[in-house]
Design a protein around this motif. Structure first.
Motif, PDB file in Angstrom:
ATOM      1  N   THR A 129      21.422  65.761  48.788  1.00  0.00           N
ATOM      2  CA  THR A 129      20.873  65.426  47.472  1.00  0.00           C
ATOM      3  C   THR A 129      19.585  66.212  47.230  1.00  0.00           C
ATOM      4  O   THR A 129      19.373  66.781  46.157  1.00  0.00           O
ATOM      5  N   PHE A 130      18.741  66.256  48.250  1.00  0.00           N
ATOM      6  CA  PHE A 130      17.489  67.007  48.157  1.00  0.00           C
ATOM      7  C   PHE A 130      17.764  68.496  47.942  1.00  0.00           C
ATOM      8  O   PHE A 130      17.198  69.120  47.035  1.00  0.00           O
ATOM      9  N   ILE A 131      18.648  69.051  48.751  1.00  0.00           N
ATOM     10  CA  ILE A 131      18.945  70.486  48.655  1.00  0.00           C
ATOM     11  C   ILE A 131      19.617  70.825  47.327  1.00  0.00           C
ATOM     12  O   ILE A 131      19.290  71.839  46.688  1.00  0.00           O
ATOM     13  N   LEU A 132      20.554  70.003  46.892  1.00  0.00           N
ATOM     14  CA  LEU A 132      21.235  70.279  45.618  1.00  0.00           C
ATOM     15  C   LEU A 132      20.288  70.123  44.429  1.00  0.00           C
ATOM     16  O   LEU A 132      20.426  70.832  43.430  1.00  0.00           O
ATOM     17  N   THR A 133      19.337  69.231  44.548  1.00  0.00           N
ATOM     18  CA  THR A 133      18.326  69.107  43.488  1.00  0.00           C
ATOM     19  C   THR A 133      17.484  70.377  43.425  1.00  0.00           C
ATOM     20  O   THR A 133      17.175  70.876  42.336  1.00  0.00           O
ATOM     21  N   ILE A 134      17.131  70.898  44.591  1.00  0.00           N
ATOM     22  CA  ILE A 134      16.381  72.157  44.628  1.00  0.00           C
ATOM     23  C   ILE A 134      17.214  73.282  43.999  1.00  0.00           C
ATOM     24  O   ILE A 134      16.698  74.100  43.234  1.00  0.00           O
ATOM     25  N   ALA A 135      18.507  73.294  44.296  1.00  0.00           N
ATOM     26  CA  ALA A 135      19.369  74.377  43.819  1.00  0.00           C
ATOM     27  C   ALA A 135      19.641  74.296  42.321  1.00  0.00           C
ATOM     28  O   ALA A 135      19.627  75.320  41.634  1.00  0.00           O
ATOM     29  N   PHE A 136      19.912  73.093  41.831  1.00  0.00           N
ATOM     30  CA  PHE A 136      20.381  72.977  40.448  1.00  0.00           C
ATOM     31  C   PHE A 136      19.346  72.433  39.461  1.00  0.00           C
ATOM     32  O   PHE A 136      19.555  72.519  38.259  1.00  0.00           O
ATOM     33  N   ASN A 137      18.282  71.842  39.957  1.00  0.00           N
ATOM     34  CA  ASN A 137      17.245  71.338  39.061  1.00  0.00           C
ATOM     35  C   ASN A 137      15.871  71.503  39.714  1.00  0.00           C
ATOM     36  O   ASN A 137      15.174  70.524  39.978  1.00  0.00           O
ATOM     37  N   PRO A 138      15.482  72.736  39.991  1.00  0.00           N
ATOM     38  CA  PRO A 138      14.226  72.961  40.706  1.00  0.00           C
ATOM     39  C   PRO A 138      12.994  72.461  39.950  1.00  0.00           C
ATOM     40  O   PRO A 138      11.987  72.102  40.564  1.00  0.00           O
ATOM     41  N   SER A 139      13.086  72.380  38.649  1.00  0.00           N
ATOM     42  CA  SER A 139      11.918  71.920  37.884  1.00  0.00           C
ATOM     43  C   SER A 139      11.617  70.438  38.158  1.00  0.00           C
ATOM     44  O   SER A 139      10.470  70.010  38.038  1.00  0.00           O
ATOM     45  N   ALA A 140      12.638  69.671  38.539  1.00  0.00           N
ATOM     46  CA  ALA A 140      12.414  68.248  38.842  1.00  0.00           C
ATOM     47  C   ALA A 140      11.502  68.097  40.053  1.00  0.00           C
ATOM     48  O   ALA A 140      10.619  67.229  40.077  1.00  0.00           O
ATOM     49  N   LEU A 141      11.709  68.929  41.072  1.00  0.00           N
ATOM     50  CA  LEU A 141      10.874  68.843  42.260  1.00  0.00           C
ATOM     51  C   LEU A 141       9.649  69.748  42.168  1.00  0.00           C
ATOM     52  O   LEU A 141       8.736  69.637  42.971  1.00  0.00           O
ATOM     53  N   GLY A 142       9.631  70.627  41.190  1.00  0.00           N
ATOM     54  CA  GLY A 142       8.506  71.537  41.010  1.00  0.00           C
ATOM     55  C   GLY A 142       7.422  70.993  40.103  1.00  0.00           C
ATOM     56  O   GLY A 142       6.414  71.655  39.863  1.00  0.00           O
ATOM     57  N   THR A 143       7.603  69.796  39.608  1.00  0.00           N
ATOM     58  CA  THR A 143       6.615  69.171  38.736  1.00  0.00           C
ATOM     59  C   THR A 143       5.386  68.769  39.554  1.00  0.00           C
ATOM     60  O   THR A 143       5.527  68.108  40.590  1.00  0.00           O
ATOM     61  N   PRO A 144       4.187  69.138  39.111  1.00  0.00           N
ATOM     62  CA  PRO A 144       2.981  68.722  39.847  1.00  0.00           C
ATOM     63  C   PRO A 144       2.827  67.197  39.835  1.00  0.00           C
ATOM     64  O   PRO A 144       3.254  66.516  38.903  1.00  0.00           O
ATOM     65  N   LEU A 145       2.206  66.675  40.891  1.00  0.00           N
ATOM     66  CA  LEU A 145       1.986  65.227  40.989  1.00  0.00           C
ATOM     67  C   LEU A 145       1.043  64.728  39.899  1.00  0.00           C
ATOM     68  O   LEU A 145       1.195  63.623  39.402  1.00  0.00           O
ATOM     69  N   SER A 160      -3.163  68.949  39.885  1.00  0.00           N
ATOM     70  CA  SER A 160      -2.720  69.041  41.279  1.00  0.00           C
ATOM     71  C   SER A 160      -1.875  70.288  41.499  1.00  0.00           C
ATOM     72  O   SER A 160      -1.125  70.720  40.628  1.00  0.00           O
ATOM     73  N   VAL A 161      -2.001  70.879  42.691  1.00  0.00           N
ATOM     74  CA  VAL A 161      -1.136  71.995  43.071  1.00  0.00           C
ATOM     75  C   VAL A 161       0.057  71.491  43.894  1.00  0.00           C
ATOM     76  O   VAL A 161       1.000  72.232  44.124  1.00  0.00           O
ATOM     77  N   THR A 162      -0.004  70.246  44.324  1.00  0.00           N
ATOM     78  CA  THR A 162       1.091  69.649  45.088  1.00  0.00           C
ATOM     79  C   THR A 162       2.168  69.166  44.123  1.00  0.00           C
ATOM     80  O   THR A 162       1.888  68.478  43.156  1.00  0.00           O
ATOM     81  N   THR A 163       3.401  69.535  44.425  1.00  0.00           N
ATOM     82  CA  THR A 163       4.506  69.157  43.546  1.00  0.00           C
ATOM     83  C   THR A 163       5.198  67.900  44.061  1.00  0.00           C
ATOM     84  O   THR A 163       4.986  67.472  45.197  1.00  0.00           O
ATOM     85  N   VAL A 164       6.039  67.349  43.241  1.00  0.00           N
ATOM     86  CA  VAL A 164       6.816  66.157  43.586  1.00  0.00           C
ATOM     87  C   VAL A 164       7.711  66.433  44.796  1.00  0.00           C
ATOM     88  O   VAL A 164       7.986  65.534  45.598  1.00  0.00           O
ATOM     89  N   GLY A 165       8.141  67.667  44.951  1.00  0.00           N
ATOM     90  CA  GLY A 165       9.043  68.024  46.042  1.00  0.00           C
ATOM     91  C   GLY A 165       8.443  67.860  47.428  1.00  0.00           C
ATOM     92  O   GLY A 165       9.170  67.585  48.388  1.00  0.00           O
ATOM     93  N   ILE A 166       7.130  68.024  47.539  1.00  0.00           N
ATOM     94  CA  ILE A 166       6.484  67.921  48.859  1.00  0.00           C
ATOM     95  C   ILE A 166       6.606  66.503  49.424  1.00  0.00           C
ATOM     96  O   ILE A 166       7.109  66.332  50.543  1.00  0.00           O
ATOM     97  N   PRO A 167       6.181  65.460  48.733  1.00  0.00           N
ATOM     98  CA  PRO A 167       6.345  64.117  49.310  1.00  0.00           C
ATOM     99  C   PRO A 167       7.812  63.714  49.484  1.00  0.00           C
ATOM    100  O   PRO A 167       8.153  63.001  50.431  1.00  0.00           O
TER     101      PRO A 167
END
Length: 104
Positions: free
Chosen positions: A39-55, A59-66
């Motif tokens: 689920t994590f990998i497919l989200t990165i592949a198909f919807n990178p903006s969801a995990l690339g959103t800053p907290l 912030s420079v830390t994105t939602v994907g880091i936590p």
């Protein structure tokens, strides 16, 4: 180990229960880990903006880091769950098998 002893162990109902329970439990935990990971990998592949959103806005830390850290922690938790069950239920069955073999 001789063939008679191996056959005796394989035919022991406690051994069959141990193999069945351990395999079933391991498959369930593996599926849980694979679902979370893919689920994590497919989200990165198909919807990178969801995990690339800053907290936050500055912030420079994105939602994907936590979330990525949570995936790693989830793997450790599953390992702990398996170890806890292995050290109790599975070890008890294993000791029961050993005891029944010694008695014969």
């Amino acid at each position: 180990m001789n063939k008679e002893l191996v056959d005796k162990i394989k035919n022991n109902p406690d051994y069959q229960e141990l193999v069945s329970k351990r395999s079933s439990f391991a498959i369930k935990l593996s599926i849980a880990m694979l679902v979370v990971y893919f689920t994590f990998i497919l989200t990165i592949a198909f919807n990178p903006s969801a995990l690339g959103t800053p907290l936050s806005s500055d912030s420079v830390t994105t939602v994907g880091i936590p979330i990525g850290i949570a995936v790693i922690i989830f793997a450790f938790v599953l390992t702990g769950i398996y170890t806890k069950r292995a050290n109790s239920e599975f070890d008890d069955l294993s000791n029961k098998i050993k005891q029944s073999i010694k008695e014969d």
